[in-house]
Design a protein around this motif. Structure first.
Motif, short mmCIF file in Angstrom:
data_model
loop_
_atom_site.label_atom_id
_atom_site.label_comp_id
_atom_site.label_asym_id
_atom_site.label_seq_id
_atom_site.Cartn_x
_atom_site.Cartn_y
_atom_site.Cartn_z
N ASP A 34 -16.09 -17.27 -8.24
CA ASP A 34 -16.19 -17.97 -9.57
C ASP A 34 -15.44 -17.19 -10.74
N LEU A 35 -15.22 -16.04 -10.44
CA LEU A 35 -14.61 -15.22 -11.55
C LEU A 35 -13.42 -15.85 -12.15
N PRO A 36 -13.13 -16.14 -13.50
CA PRO A 36 -12.05 -16.76 -13.98
C PRO A 36 -10.74 -16.07 -13.61
N ARG A 37 -10.59 -14.63 -13.52
CA ARG A 37 -9.26 -14.07 -13.01
C ARG A 37 -9.80 -12.74 -12.21
N PRO A 38 -9.90 -13.03 -10.86
CA PRO A 38 -10.67 -12.26 -9.98
C PRO A 38 -9.85 -10.85 -10.06
N SER A 39 -8.62 -10.94 -10.19
CA SER A 39 -7.72 -9.33 -9.74
C SER A 39 -7.95 -8.62 -11.34
N ALA A 40 -8.27 -9.45 -12.24
CA ALA A 40 -8.69 -8.81 -13.50
C ALA A 40 -10.17 -8.02 -13.82
N THR A 41 -10.91 -8.40 -12.71
CA THR A 41 -12.10 -7.90 -12.49
C THR A 41 -12.50 -6.93 -11.33
N VAL A 42 -11.87 -7.30 -10.17
CA VAL A 42 -12.03 -6.53 -9.07
C VAL A 42 -10.71 -6.02 -8.29
N GLY A 43 -10.76 -4.72 -7.96
CA GLY A 43 -9.44 -4.24 -7.37
C GLY A 43 -10.08 -3.74 -6.14
N ALA A 44 -9.32 -3.93 -4.81
CA ALA A 44 -9.75 -3.66 -3.78
C ALA A 44 -8.76 -2.89 -2.72
N VAL A 45 -9.21 -1.90 -2.08
CA VAL A 45 -8.18 -1.42 -1.20
C VAL A 45 -8.91 -1.26 0.30
N PHE A 46 -8.23 -1.88 1.31
CA PHE A 46 -8.69 -2.06 2.69
C PHE A 46 -7.76 -0.78 3.49
N ALA A 47 -8.52 -0.40 4.53
CA ALA A 47 -7.71 0.50 5.59
C ALA A 47 -6.46 0.17 6.13
N ASP A 48 -6.61 -1.47 6.32
CA ASP A 48 -5.28 -2.12 6.89
C ASP A 48 -4.39 -2.54 5.85
N SER A 49 -4.41 -2.08 4.69
CA SER A 49 -3.45 -2.55 3.63
C SER A 49 -2.06 -2.09 4.16
N ALA A 50 -1.22 -3.33 3.95
CA ALA A 50 0.16 -3.05 4.50
C ALA A 50 1.27 -3.37 3.28
N PHE A 51 2.46 -2.89 3.69
CA PHE A 51 3.77 -3.05 2.58
C PHE A 51 4.92 -3.43 3.29
N HIS A 52 5.59 -4.22 2.72
CA HIS A 52 7.08 -4.50 3.61
C HIS A 52 7.68 -3.21 3.75
N PRO A 53 7.97 -2.85 4.74
CA PRO A 53 8.87 -1.60 4.69
C PRO A 53 10.33 -1.53 4.08
N GLY A 54 10.86 -2.60 3.87
CA GLY A 54 12.07 -2.72 3.40
C GLY A 54 12.00 -2.89 1.88
N HIS A 55 10.64 -3.00 1.23
CA HIS A 55 10.55 -2.97 -0.45
C HIS A 55 10.42 -1.52 -0.90
N THR A 56 10.72 -1.30 -1.96
CA THR A 56 10.56 -0.16 -3.00
C THR A 56 9.21 -0.41 -3.47
N ALA A 57 8.63 0.92 -3.84
CA ALA A 57 7.28 0.76 -4.59
C ALA A 57 7.26 0.01 -5.93
N ARG A 58 8.44 0.03 -6.52
CA ARG A 58 8.40 -0.66 -7.86
C ARG A 58 8.54 -2.26 -7.53
N ALA A 59 9.27 -2.55 -6.40
CA ALA A 59 9.57 -4.18 -6.06
C ALA A 59 8.03 -4.56 -5.71
N HIS A 60 7.45 -3.73 -4.85
CA HIS A 60 6.11 -4.40 -4.38
C HIS A 60 5.03 -4.42 -5.33
N LEU A 61 5.00 -3.59 -6.48
CA LEU A 61 4.17 -3.81 -7.49
C LEU A 61 4.53 -5.09 -8.69
N ARG A 62 5.83 -5.19 -8.46
CA ARG A 62 6.43 -6.32 -9.46
C ARG A 62 6.12 -7.59 -8.87
#
Length: 248
Positions: free
Chosen positions: A73-101
């Protein structure tokens, strides 16, 4: 960076997966302006509880709220809660900047927020490197940067110190305590009890899906020499304690 001073309330949460009860009638509060350690043996129900707070699993009964609202019910959840889980994954071919963008675009946040977080998390020099070559510590920093894109007032972190070297662990401790000083609500699950003892203000300890004890760290440790001693007494030796920390 700002904080909304929002409490997380878990109320009589129960979650069953078929015949297995992962969490049973669990209630606790995570207060703003503090780091709360969420502790328990493997399989105690910590990750299930955190996923239930975020509506990633549906409770069998009970539930959780963030600032009085369910996550959905949060109007914009990612602006209220940030989460990090142990199984967080990134595309190995993406740069950190591209991932965040990519995640910034999904959340409707400007590219300048990406640059702010790369600086804040100490990733500027690695911003254009592919994440497939990142160390564990760099991956943890990138996970935190992703969680912070919306400048949330609440952070839920599942084992954020896993695999960090002593320098990275010290950095993480200072970073999270700084977020709490801003008035944010920080819930951290961890098995690194010696590190948790240096990090947290409050503790919630569960065993077999049930709360064993909860409260300020200084009060709970009391006559025990360490948090590890308390943890082992309550989870391994099978002592019967009340949910407020005293012997029942």
């Amino acid at each position: 960076m700002s904080a909304d001073h929002l409490a997380v309330e878990v109320s009589r949460l129960t979650k069953r997966f078929g015949a297995v009860t992962a969490v049973q009638d669990l209630s606790f509060t995570v207060r703003p302006g503090a780091v709360t350690g969420f502790l328990g043996p493997n399989g105690a129900g910590k990750t299930t509880t955190m996923r239930a707070i975020l509506d990633l699993v549906t409770p069998t009964s009970g539930g959780a709220t963030i600032g009085g609202r369910r996550y959905r019910d949060l109007p914009r959840p990612s602006a209220t809660v940030g989460a990090v889980f142990a199984d967080s994954a990134f595309h190995p071919g993406h740069t950190a900047r591209a991932h965040l963008r990519t995640y910034a675009a999904m959340g409707g946040y400007p590219d300048r927020r990406v640059d702010e977080l790369l600086r804040l998390l100490g990733l500027t020099e690695a911003a254009d490197r592919r994440t497939g070559g990142f160390s564990t510590g760099m991956r943890q920093r990138l996970s935190l940067a992703t969680a912070l894109l919306g400048d949330p007032g609440v952070l839920l972190l599942d084992e954020p110190g896993n695999g960090l070297d002593p320098e990275g662990t010290a950095w993480l401790r200072g970073f999270l305590r700084g977020l709490a000083r801003e008035g944010r609500t920080v819930l951290v699950s961890s098995h690194l009890l010696s590190e948790v003892e240096q990090l947290v203000d409050d503790v919630v300890l569960i065993r077999r899906g049930r709360k064993v004890t909860a409260g300020p760290l200084a009060e709970l440790v009391g006559g025990h020499q360490s948090l590890e001693q308390l943890f082992l007494k309550l989870t391994v030796e099978g002592s019967t304690w009340s949910t407020t920390g005293g012997e029942a």
